[in-house]
Design an enzyme around this catalytic site. Structure first.
Site, PDB file in Angstrom:
ATOM      1  N   HIS A 273       0.851  -1.184   0.000  1.00  0.00           N
ATOM      2  CA  HIS A 273       0.000   0.000   0.000  1.00  0.00           C
ATOM      3  C   HIS A 273       0.884   1.229   0.000  1.00  0.00           C
ATOM      4  CE1 HIS A 273      -3.193   2.764   1.069  1.00  0.00           C
ATOM      5  NE2 HIS A 273      -4.022   1.818   0.691  1.00  0.00           N
ATOM      6  N   ASP A 330      -8.019  -5.169   0.117  1.00  0.00           N
ATOM      7  CA  ASP A 330      -8.608  -5.962  -0.958  1.00  0.00           C
ATOM      8  C   ASP A 330      -8.169  -7.413  -0.994  1.00  0.00           C
ATOM      9  OD1 ASP A 330     -10.418  -4.263  -2.069  1.00  0.00           O
ATOM     10  OD2 ASP A 330      -8.845  -3.126  -3.061  1.00  0.00           O
TER      11      ASP A 330
HETATM   12  N1  ACO Z   1       4.257  -7.686  -4.985  1.00  0.00           N
HETATM   13  C1  ACO Z   1       5.603  -7.698  -5.128  1.00  0.00           C
HETATM   14  N2  ACO Z   1       6.393  -6.618  -4.935  1.00  0.00           N
HETATM   15  C2  ACO Z   1       5.793  -5.466  -4.581  1.00  0.00           C
HETATM   16  C3  ACO Z   1       4.395  -5.364  -4.432  1.00  0.00           C
HETATM   17  C4  ACO Z   1       3.616  -6.523  -4.641  1.00  0.00           C
HETATM   18  N3  ACO Z   1       2.282  -6.505  -4.507  1.00  0.00           N
HETATM   19  N4  ACO Z   1       4.066  -4.097  -4.078  1.00  0.00           N
HETATM   20  C5  ACO Z   1       5.217  -3.425  -4.018  1.00  0.00           C
HETATM   21  N5  ACO Z   1       6.277  -4.237  -4.331  1.00  0.00           N
HETATM   22  C6  ACO Z   1       7.714  -3.867  -4.293  1.00  0.00           C
HETATM   23  C7  ACO Z   1       8.080  -3.009  -5.483  1.00  0.00           C
HETATM   24  O1  ACO Z   1       8.530  -3.778  -6.585  1.00  0.00           O
HETATM   25  C8  ACO Z   1       9.180  -2.177  -4.896  1.00  0.00           C
HETATM   26  O2  ACO Z   1      10.361  -2.939  -4.817  1.00  0.00           O
HETATM   27  P1  ACO Z   1      11.820  -2.246  -4.969  1.00  0.00           P
HETATM   28  O3  ACO Z   1      11.929  -1.270  -3.831  1.00  0.00           O
HETATM   29  O4  ACO Z   1      12.774  -3.395  -4.902  1.00  0.00           O
HETATM   30  O5  ACO Z   1      11.811  -1.570  -6.320  1.00  0.00           O
HETATM   31  C9  ACO Z   1       8.720  -1.906  -3.451  1.00  0.00           C
HETATM   32  O6  ACO Z   1       7.906  -3.055  -3.135  1.00  0.00           O
HETATM   33  C10 ACO Z   1       7.912  -0.640  -3.284  1.00  0.00           C
HETATM   34  O7  ACO Z   1       6.822  -0.678  -4.192  1.00  0.00           O
HETATM   35  P2  ACO Z   1       6.209   0.586  -4.946  1.00  0.00           P
HETATM   36  O8  ACO Z   1       5.571   0.121  -6.222  1.00  0.00           O
HETATM   37  O9  ACO Z   1       7.244   1.652  -5.066  1.00  0.00           O
HETATM   38  O10 ACO Z   1       5.122   1.043  -3.922  1.00  0.00           O
HETATM   39  P3  ACO Z   1       3.953   2.041  -4.244  1.00  0.00           P
HETATM   40  O11 ACO Z   1       3.647   2.718  -2.956  1.00  0.00           O
HETATM   41  O12 ACO Z   1       4.257   2.877  -5.424  1.00  0.00           O
HETATM   42  O13 ACO Z   1       2.749   1.062  -4.685  1.00  0.00           O
HETATM   43  C11 ACO Z   1       0.854  -0.361  -4.650  1.00  0.00           C
HETATM   44  C12 ACO Z   1       1.695   0.682  -3.887  1.00  0.00           C
HETATM   45  C13 ACO Z   1       0.448   0.201  -6.028  1.00  0.00           C
HETATM   46  C14 ACO Z   1      -0.429  -0.628  -3.857  1.00  0.00           C
HETATM   47  C15 ACO Z   1       1.699  -1.650  -4.821  1.00  0.00           C
HETATM   48  O14 ACO Z   1       2.070  -2.161  -3.555  1.00  0.00           O
HETATM   49  C16 ACO Z   1       0.962  -2.735  -5.641  1.00  0.00           C
HETATM   50  O15 ACO Z   1       1.061  -2.729  -6.882  1.00  0.00           O
HETATM   51  N6  ACO Z   1       0.235  -3.663  -4.952  1.00  0.00           N
HETATM   52  C17 ACO Z   1      -0.553  -4.663  -5.668  1.00  0.00           C
HETATM   53  C18 ACO Z   1      -1.862  -4.037  -6.147  1.00  0.00           C
HETATM   54  C19 ACO Z   1      -2.855  -3.803  -5.020  1.00  0.00           C
HETATM   55  O16 ACO Z   1      -3.078  -4.670  -4.186  1.00  0.00           O
HETATM   56  N7  ACO Z   1      -3.502  -2.603  -5.039  1.00  0.00           N
HETATM   57  C20 ACO Z   1      -4.532  -2.244  -4.060  1.00  0.00           C
HETATM   58  C21 ACO Z   1      -4.093  -1.107  -3.192  1.00  0.00           C
HETATM   59  S1  ACO Z   1      -5.264  -0.796  -1.951  1.00  0.00           S
HETATM   60  C22 ACO Z   1      -6.506   0.048  -2.718  1.00  0.00           C
HETATM   61  O17 ACO Z   1      -6.353   0.720  -3.710  1.00  0.00           O
HETATM   62  C23 ACO Z   1      -7.801  -0.008  -2.100  1.00  0.00           C
END
Ligand code: ACO
Length: 398
Positions: A273, A330
């Site tokens: 998140h 979710d």
């Molecule tokens: N699976 C694997 N790796 C992940 C995931 C994941 N679900 N989420 C983040 N990471 C990793 C990224 O690759 C990144 O790694 P790095 O530092 O080695 O490059 C690190 O964790 C940070 O991730 P970011 O993408 O920079 O985090 P951001 O805050 O931009 O993204 C998000 C948040 C979009 C929710 C992301 O965690 C994601 O894509 N999750 C899956 C989709 C999801 O469940 N969305 C629902 C959100 S809740 C809602 O909207 C109600």
């Protein structure tokens, strides 16, 4: 602490006020930074930028705190109804008995759709991916149209959530009463989704609304923003992911490894998140609601078992621990919707129905704030500097 921040950039002085919120959080007001110094701030994705001041939702991602108008989400989920929470978000205070009765009555009396709308549904292509609606009746009818059953009219004697379930699952001439556990679970899910401060869809509502677009146009844009799998489409993506793992023999380690491999393009949906970096308080509440619904129904869903195991494996894996990636709201909501009988392609509709009071409250707050200006981000240009036009015959292949 001084309530002003002063510094120089390229020989030009900036005096920027510091702003302290009611929970003690501080911000630098950079609105005059450009006129004072010619400099803007660069913050892709607005990860460290406050776009407004707001009195609706307080969220502390480090400590896993979420409150609507000061009331802890746990207390609201336990004791309140979705319509009471909607009133709280939109009007700022919990309603008294008379106010709640009035509010519920008004909403109940406005669930009917104009008969002409039936023609729109009749002409609506069955395969179109536009099942989103602002109102439970629109959503319920969209479902009925999709499965080829007659529309069910709203029943003013039912509660908001029971009425929605009745429009979804009642069949003419057959007695139907939505299971109490489903109504309760839906109520909790709607409350948990009701607002979440400046998330992607709410910011979109505010951005569009800042041009003085009306509430309906602004909310339509919020629904469009919600649709993506990184936001409101996540619960659908979670279920699809769980089914994929299940159909592939349930090899969790394989998928956890894939999620860790950046080249795979695969992420564990429902994990991570932007603001919660410890746990998502909504996920904790949903997980127990999910257990309750499935236990009461005696449903043995292999996907729930898979979800639990996946959570366990991911939470003990260094990659996820290091990056503070926890199940979000979710991760379990899709399993509850599935148990209720709501199809995956309606999960985002469910989110939109829940988020509606939050969008309305945020739009209203913005319009009532005399400081509101049209949203218009700037940019840092990093392309070519000025150059002369080259006639076509003199161009060299690039
Ligand atoms: N699976 C694997 N790796 C992940 C995931 C994941 N679900 N989420 C983040 N990471 C990793 C990224 O690759 C990144 O790694 P790095 O530092 O080695 O490059 C690190 O964790 C940070 O991730 P970011 O993408 O920079 O985090 P951001 O805050 O931009 O993204 C998000 C948040 C979009 C929710 C992301 O965690 C994601 O894509 N999750 C899956 C989709 C999801 O469940 N969305 C629902 C959100 S809740 C809602 O909207 C109600």
């Amino acid at each position: 602490m001084s309530n002003q921040l002063s510094f120089e950039i390229n020989g030009r002085k900036a005096d920027l006020p510091l702003y302290t919120g009611s929970e003690g959080e501080t911000a630098i007001d950079i609105s005059k930074l450009r006129s004072q110094t010619g400099t803007i701030t660069l913050d892709p994705g607005y990860v460290n930028t406050g776009a407004c001041t707001s009195g609706i939702t307080f969220l502390n991602g480090e400590e896993g705190i979420l409150r609507y108008r000061g009331y802890p989400i746990e207390q609201l989920a336990e004791n309140s109804s979705f319509l009471e929470v909607s009133y709280l978000l939109i009007h700022g205070e919990l309603p008294n008995a008379e106010q709640l009765e009035d509010f519920e009555g008004n909403i109940t009396r406005h669930t009917m759709l104009h008969e002409d709308l039936r023609h729109i549904y009749q002409a609506f292509p069955k395969g179109a991916h536009r099942l989103m609606g602002k109102m439970p009746t629109i959503a319920g009818w969209a479902f009925k149209k999709n499965i080829g059953q007659p529309f069910i009219y709203p029943d003013n004697n039912l509660s908001y959530c029971a009425n929605f379930l009745s429009m979804m699952f009642q069949v003419p001439a057959v007695d139907y009463e939505p299971a109490e556990e489903f109504v309760k679970a839906l109520n909790v899910l709607f409350i948990l989704h009701a607002d979440h401060e400046q998330n992607c869809s709410t910011s979109t509502v505010r951005l569009v609304g800042s041009s003085q677009a009306n509430l309906f146009a602004s909310i339509a844009s919020g629904i469009a923003a919600l649709w993506g799998p990184l936001h409101g489409g996540a619960n659908q993506a979670v279920l699809e992911m769980l089914m994929r793992i299940h159909n592939d023999g349930g090899n969790i380690d394989k998928y956890v490894d894939m999620a860790k491999d950046k080249d795979s393009g695969f992420r564990l949906m429902g994990f991570g998140h932007r603001v919660y970096k410890n746990f998502d308080p909504r996920a904790t509440i949903i997980k127990s609601a999910c257990d309750r619904v499935l236990n009461l129904l005696g449903v043995d869903d292999p996907l729930l078992d898979l979800a639990r195991r996946l959570e366990e494996v991911a939470l003990s894996d260094e990659y996820f621990v290091e990056r503070k990636l926890y199940p979000n709201v979710d991760f379990y909501s899709g399993i509850i919707y599935r148990a209720i009988g709501i199809p995956e392609n309606m999960f985002t509709v469910m989110f939109a129905l829940g988020r509606l009071p939050g969008w309305i409250a945020q739009w209203k707050e913005m319009h009532q704030d005399p400081k509101t200006k049209i949203a218009r981000p700037r940019q840092i240009y990093n392309g070519e500097t000025a150059r002369d036009y080259v006639p076509i015959e003199k161009r060299v292949a690039g």
